[in-house]
Structure formats: structure tokens, C-alpha cells
Scaffold this active site. Sequence first.
Site, PDB file in Angstrom:
ATOM      1  N   SER A  24      -1.938   7.998  -7.553  1.00  0.00           N
ATOM      2  CA  SER A  24      -0.496   7.760  -7.579  1.00  0.00           C
ATOM      3  C   SER A  24       0.430   8.962  -7.726  1.00  0.00           C
ATOM      4  O   SER A  24       1.574   8.868  -7.273  1.00  0.00           O
ATOM      5  CB  SER A  24      -0.173   6.763  -8.676  1.00  0.00           C
ATOM      6  OG  SER A  24      -0.712   5.534  -8.286  1.00  0.00           O
TER       7      SER A  24
HETATM    8  C1  59J Z   1      -6.253   1.131  -9.867  1.00  0.00           C
HETATM    9  C2  59J Z   1      -7.300   2.468  -7.122  1.00  0.00           C
HETATM   10  C3  59J Z   1      -8.942   2.720  -5.373  1.00  0.00           C
HETATM   11  C4  59J Z   1      -8.957   3.227  -3.993  1.00  0.00           C
HETATM   12  C5  59J Z   1      -6.330  -0.218  -9.532  1.00  0.00           C
HETATM   13  C6  59J Z   1      -6.645   1.575 -11.091  1.00  0.00           C
HETATM   14  C7  59J Z   1      -6.859   1.583  -4.869  1.00  0.00           C
HETATM   15  C8  59J Z   1      -7.256   1.564  -3.473  1.00  0.00           C
HETATM   16  C9  59J Z   1      -8.781   2.290  -1.716  1.00  0.00           C
HETATM   17  C10 59J Z   1      -6.858  -1.102 -10.432  1.00  0.00           C
HETATM   18  C11 59J Z   1      -7.157   0.660 -12.004  1.00  0.00           C
HETATM   19  C12 59J Z   1      -7.247  -0.681 -11.669  1.00  0.00           C
HETATM   20  C13 59J Z   1      -8.158   3.445  -0.955  1.00  0.00           C
HETATM   21  S1  59J Z   1      -2.384   0.607 -12.014  1.00  0.00           S
HETATM   22  O1  59J Z   1      -2.394   4.966 -10.189  1.00  0.00           O
HETATM   23  O2  59J Z   1      -3.577   1.307  -8.238  1.00  0.00           O
HETATM   24  O3  59J Z   1      -1.538   4.968 -14.379  1.00  0.00           O
HETATM   25  O4  59J Z   1      -0.517   3.793 -15.764  1.00  0.00           O
HETATM   26  O5  59J Z   1      -8.020   3.130  -7.837  1.00  0.00           O
HETATM   27  O6  59J Z   1      -5.821   1.003  -5.219  1.00  0.00           O
HETATM   28  O7  59J Z   1      -6.627   0.897  -2.638  1.00  0.00           O
HETATM   29  O8  59J Z   1      -7.765  -1.536 -12.567  1.00  0.00           O
HETATM   30  N1  59J Z   1      -1.629   2.994 -12.531  1.00  0.00           N
HETATM   31  N2  59J Z   1      -3.524   2.647 -10.019  1.00  0.00           N
HETATM   32  N3  59J Z   1      -6.109   1.974  -7.566  1.00  0.00           N
HETATM   33  N4  59J Z   1      -7.655   2.253  -5.790  1.00  0.00           N
HETATM   34  N5  59J Z   1      -8.307   2.325  -3.080  1.00  0.00           N
HETATM   35  C14 59J Z   1      -1.611   2.034 -11.469  1.00  0.00           C
HETATM   36  C15 59J Z   1      -2.088   2.629 -10.175  1.00  0.00           C
HETATM   37  C16 59J Z   1      -1.588   4.027 -10.190  1.00  0.00           C
HETATM   38  C17 59J Z   1      -1.240   2.765 -13.774  1.00  0.00           C
HETATM   39  C18 59J Z   1      -1.001   1.431 -14.304  1.00  0.00           C
HETATM   40  C19 59J Z   1      -1.810   0.338 -13.673  1.00  0.00           C
HETATM   41  C20 59J Z   1      -4.171   1.990  -9.003  1.00  0.00           C
HETATM   42  C21 59J Z   1       0.461   1.116 -14.236  1.00  0.00           C
HETATM   43  C22 59J Z   1      -5.667   2.125  -8.951  1.00  0.00           C
HETATM   44  C23 59J Z   1      -1.085   3.892 -14.694  1.00  0.00           C
HETATM   45  O9  59J Z   1      -0.359   4.189 -10.167  1.00  0.00           O
END
Ligand code: 59J
Length: 576
Positions: free
Chosen positions: A294
Site C-alpha cells: 500500500s
Molecule cells: C492484506 C495483500 C496480497 C497480494 C489483505 C493484508 C492483496 C492482493 C495479489 C488482507 C492483510 C489481510 C496481488 S488491510 O496494505 O490489502 O496496514 O493498517 O497482501 O491484496 O491482491 O488480512 N492495510 N493490506 N493485501 N494482497 N495480492 C490494508 C492493506 C494495505 C492495513 C489495514 C488492513 C492489504 C488497514 C493486504 C494497514 O493497505
Amino acid sequence: MINIKPNGSLHPWRFRLVIGLLGLCCAVISWQIVQLQVLDGGFLRSQGDKRSVRHVAIPAHRGQITDRHGEPLAVSTPVMTLWANPTQLIHQESRWPELAKALGTDLKTFADRLKANAKREFIYLRRHMTPQDGEVITDLKVPGVYSIEEYRRFYPAGEVAAHLVGFTNVDEKGQEGLELAYNEWLEGVPGSRQVLQDRRGRLIKDVQVVRNARPGNDLRMSIDLRLQYIAHRELREALKEFGAKGGSVVLLDVHSGEVLAMVNHPAYNPNNRTNLKPGMMRNRALIDVFEPGSPIKTFTVAAGLMSGRYQPSTVMDTRPGTMRVSTMTVHDIHNYGVLDVSGVMLKSSNVGAAKIALDIGAEPIRDLLQQLGMGEYTGLGFPGESVGTLPSHRRWRPVETATLSYGYGLSTTATQLAQAYAVLGNGGRRVPLSLLKIENPEPGEQIIPADVNQQVLTMLRSVVDGEGGTGSRARVPGYQIGGKTGTVHKTLATGGYAKDRYRSVFAGVAPISNPRFAAVVVVDEPSDGKYYGGLVAAPVFGQVMAGALRLMDIPPDDMPELQQVELPPIKEGTRG
Ligand code: 59J
């Protein structure tokens, strides 16, 4: 005239024979003298000298490495190395016990080693003793025992700066880190001294210095040891708290590009490398690459704003929290409904980021990331640095575009990520990074237009300070902080993603009203059930920034209480 007696006791022919023989002897001896002194003289003299005149190296003092304020990080101190000539020492059996005792070895080991090497002319007895300890042994004056002066490298900051500074081997040659990268600059040129030795190799006299040793140059690093300590400690505490495997912190000065702190765990003590495991030595911040997740959304949003098709207030529908992109589904962890661009950042919506990317295309995002330094060396010149990968496709498929938008399908080092955030902190201008102290920073190249840059900074601030932002744990009282969280499923060696192994990331800048620092925190595999970047990495970021803002005397830019609190009017006559 010799009077020859008539009694005939001396015959004239005998006399002549004796004289003749004596004359021959004289001639032979004279010829020998001429031969030795004149004809072979030069050769013989040099042969003699070879048996008594020696050239002894004078070690050169290796330059010291310091932090930006001159605090020593690597220094060379004089030490004494003791050696023996076994062909001589073998005949001193009566003195072996006192020698073995002074060396701290038992007599049998000592005697065995000496006997095993009895035909050699050189063995080390003990390397790198303090001069005081060495003199106790040289004062015994045992024939066949000698000393050499050498230097030994010492690292006063220990494990706190180990990954950056690196270390030298026993001969003071750089092996790792800056000790290796700047070896030629640091090492001097050894001098040479002529000495006279007797038949047994004992020093008779210092004849002359043939060449003085030329000391090496000092190296002043960009890092601030105090900030290095804070980052080291805060990261270590977080790893303990969340049961994580490892991590890195990188702190940059956004104007000069100087690295103010760079730490990793696990670490090692460069002064005692006996129990080293390979993983401990790695400067992860420059060597390990990972999918950043992210924190890349910030640049997707910047590219969207730069395209002119988006404003911070432009709204998009992220319902129902998932979006089908050909063969793949993009997920948010909640359904965030309708969000504006700021809201996409605040909630870290994958769907929102993917929608922007599918609209403007992957190229502008990819180009921006490249201009920010992704996929290329930072120029720090650190041995073993990784470049990561920034994909380029002739035609980007929707899946590739969507995954790039929220930080997948590319890999970076923590330092590259910090560099990209430093550009945001520097008004959108990119300056080269440096591990050495910089006197006159470059103005840098404008990568992100100033107005867009300001809008992005405002969004980063809302992630930390805004209602329901994911980065609230990065707050520092008195300062406006901005940053972006990331929680990334780790990739499997076999391809695909690990279900329950994560990397927690936080990248940001401070203070937002006039940024001075950018930092990235990476925590590898938190294992205690908490793994969100906002929970694990953000607090470390906040602690490190708090230290930097305080120690570098940055004035607070967020003191609402100063404006709000009304002082009661001072009443007349209340005193005295
Ligand atoms: C995620 C991913 C993996 C790779 C999702 C992390 C994807 C994806 C394929 C679910 C934990 C979880 C290319 S979420 O970083 O969205 O930092 O405070 O690892 O989505 O499509 O149980 N971060 N993270 N996704 N993958 N592939 C959010 C987000 C981020 C947060 C929280 C909750 C993901 C707000 C991560 C944070 O912004």
C-alpha cells in the site's frame, strides 16, 4: 746480501725454493684479496647485508569512520603482535614454562606447537594484544621471541551501526559495508624501515626510515549516531513485542538526501564475530527486496492528480469492497462505500487505487515510480545493494495495472521506498541519496509538481491525524505527521502468497507543514496475531520521528492548545 756460511748447512737451491714458494703464497693470497675485495666485492657485500640488513614494514594508520558529528564509529588502535622464530626458541627449553605461562597457554600445548614447527623461522605467538600485555612478554627477553606493531580496528557503536560500517579482517582490509566500499580511501600506504640484525636475527640497530607510512583518510558519514541508537532500540522493542523475525528502519533528510539512520535486526557485534550467522550481517534496508504494497498507493494517487483527471475530492464507488478485474478479484478488508481520493488513502482501499489506475493506465504510475528511483540503484555505493524490479510491459493487462496500483508485482528495498517519500518531503524534488555527510545539498530535480505534492502531503497527514485513518499510531505530540501504512502478504518461494505470513510497513514524512525527514519502517513476519502496518510499524515510525524532531530542534507545527487556551486576565491588586 745474505752471507752464506761455508759449512754448507744451507744450500743455495733450497733457499731459492723456499723464497719461491713463499712468493707464490703471497701472490695467491694477494690475488684472493683482489678477487674478494674488488672483483666479487659488491656481490659478497650484498650477500652479507642480506643476512643482516632487513626491511621492516611500518604499518599505516587506517582512517577513522565517524558519524556526522564526528562520533567515532570505526577506529584503529595500536596493538602488539608477538611472534617466534622456532629455530631459535627450540633451544631455550628452560624458558618455555615462563613463556607459556605469560601467554596463558599450558606448557604441553606450547611445546608441542613449537616442536611441530621446529624447522620454521616464523610462527605467531599471539596477535593483537594490548601494548601493555605484550610488553610483559617482551620484557622476559627470551631469545627467539619478537614483537611487531600493528593496528586493530575497533567499533565503538557496536551492533548499532554494524550493518552500515561493516568491518575489516585481521589485516585491516575492508570486508563489508563502508569499510569495504571505501577501503582504498581509508587505508594508508605502509612505510618501510631498515634495521640491522645479528646472525640470530636479533635486532641490533634501527638504521633508517626508508619511507614513512602514509596514514589513510577519515570518512565522515551522514548518519547521526543518536538517531541510529533510537531507531535501533525502537525497532528491537517492536520486534520483541510482536514476535517478529526481523526488520529495518531508514531515516532520510529530505533536503540533502543524507541517510540519518539505517538500522536492521537481527544485528551483530562487529567487535566479536565468533558466533556470526549469515542473516545477521545483512543490511536488509539495502539488500532485501519485497513487494511494498500500500505505500505505493500514494504514487498511484499522485499520478492520478498529475493526470488532471482527479482532485482530492473526486469520488469513486468502492462498493461492495471487491472488484473483479478479468481473472482476479481485488479486495478491501471492509466495504468502504463511496470514497473520495483522500478517503482511498485514509482507508487504504485497494479497490479505489485499482480504479484510478485502470482509468489513467499503468504507464504514468510506472514512469513516476521509476523517476522516484524504483528499479535502480540508489547511488549509495553500498556493497551488495539490490535494485528490485519495476516491471514494464509493452501492453499492460488490467490485472497487471490493478496490482501495480496498490503495490504488488514490483519489488523495492526499504531505502528505495524511503527515497520516494523523501521526494514528497522535498516539495516533489529528487536529490541523490548519500551515506556521507553533505555540505552543500543539490536543489534536485522536480518530479512531482508542487501543487500535487502539497495535496498528497495533506492526504498523508489525514492518514495519521484524520478520523479513522490507518496511521493514527504514528502520531507525535506537537507535530503534524504524514504517512501510509501497508500490510503485505509475504510471497512464497513456490509462487503465490503465504496465507498467514506478513510484512508490516509504514512510510512517511514529518513535519508536514515544512518537511525535514522521511522514514520507512519494515517489520518482517510479526507472529503474535497483530500484523497490520498501522499496528506494528506505525508506532516505530512515530518514536523514531519523535527522536529526530526533538534532537534536530525542529519547531513544533501542531500546537492547537497554544492557540486555544485563553489565559485568564491578570487581576490588579492580586499580588502583594
Ligand atoms: C492484506 C495483500 C496480497 C497480494 C489483505 C493484508 C492483496 C492482493 C495479489 C488482507 C492483510 C489481510 C496481488 S488491510 O496494505 O490489502 O496496514 O493498517 O497482501 O491484496 O491482491 O488480512 N492495510 N493490506 N493485501 N494482497 N495480492 C490494508 C492493506 C494495505 C492495513 C489495514 C488492513 C492489504 C488497514 C493486504 C494497514 O493497505
